[in-house]
Motif scaffolding. Structure first.
Motif, mmCIF file in Angstrom:
data_model
loop_
_atom_site.group_PDB
_atom_site.id
_atom_site.type_symbol
_atom_site.label_atom_id
_atom_site.label_comp_id
_atom_site.label_asym_id
_atom_site.label_seq_id
_atom_site.Cartn_x
_atom_site.Cartn_y
_atom_site.Cartn_z
ATOM 1 N N ARG A 185 -23.330 18.198 48.754
ATOM 2 C CA ARG A 185 -23.066 16.846 49.029
ATOM 3 C C ARG A 185 -24.465 16.543 49.778
ATOM 4 O O ARG A 185 -25.207 15.245 49.220
ATOM 5 C CB ARG A 185 -21.799 16.675 50.236
ATOM 6 N N CYS A 193 -18.023 11.811 41.733
ATOM 7 C CA CYS A 193 -18.814 12.186 42.366
ATOM 8 C C CYS A 193 -19.314 11.117 41.347
ATOM 9 O O CYS A 193 -19.245 11.962 40.275
ATOM 10 C CB CYS A 193 -19.193 13.171 42.898
ATOM 11 N N HIS A 218 -24.478 13.767 45.962
ATOM 12 C CA HIS A 218 -24.615 14.981 45.140
ATOM 13 C C HIS A 218 -25.898 14.981 45.274
ATOM 14 O O HIS A 218 -26.944 14.515 45.101
ATOM 15 C CB HIS A 218 -24.197 14.076 44.369
ATOM 16 N N HIS A 267 -22.344 20.981 42.912
ATOM 17 C CA HIS A 267 -21.478 19.907 43.839
ATOM 18 C C HIS A 267 -21.964 20.416 45.241
ATOM 19 O O HIS A 267 -21.652 20.872 45.726
ATOM 20 C CB HIS A 267 -20.331 19.037 43.837
#
Ligand code: AMP
Ligand code: ZN
Length: 112
Positions: A47, A3, A96, A45
């Motif tokens: 999404r 990420c 993120h 994190h």
């Protein structure tokens, strides 16, 4: 985890950081769409906005409060916009969550 923004949080990818605390990091957008354009992201994190849970209530409020504080510090007292794009149709490209803060130019409504 692969990420981009987790890597910025970890310091593995450089970013022009403006602010950091236990919960969030703020940094200038790499492709600014206004004279002021920065992102406020949680260190955790998450999404998409759809993945936010009850446990994230305080974090979500903190992101907004940091956005307001930094927008004013960066000279956007005349006005600014915050936006969070969710999923493909909403224009999200980095998965993120991040709050865009744009200022120091007139911002049309509705956005494109
Ligand atoms: P979104 O389309 O809402 O997911 O927004 C992603 C944003 O992240 C875009 O405005 C990009 O310009 C910005 N961005 C992508 N990579 C970087 C990076 N390495 N540093 C800072 N901003 C980035
Ligand atoms: Zn991440």
């Amino acid at each position: 985890m692969d990420c981009l923004f987790c890597k910025i949080v970890a310091g593995d990818i450089p970013a022009k950081k403006i602010y950091e605390d236990d919960l969030v990091v703020a940094f200038h957008d790499i492709a600014p769409q206004a004279p002021v354009h920065f992102l406020v992201i949680p260190k955790k994190h998450i999404r998409t906005l759809n993945d936010l849970t009850e446990a994230d209530r305080e974090l979500a409020g903190h992101i907004l409060f940091v956005a307001q504080k930094l927008a004013l510090e960066l000279g956007c007292e005349a006005g600014f916009r915050v936006a969070m794009n969710c999923n493909e149709l909403g224009g999200q490209t980095v998965y993120h969550i991040h709050l865009h803060v744009l200022g120091q130019r007139p911002l049309a409504w509705p956005p494109g």
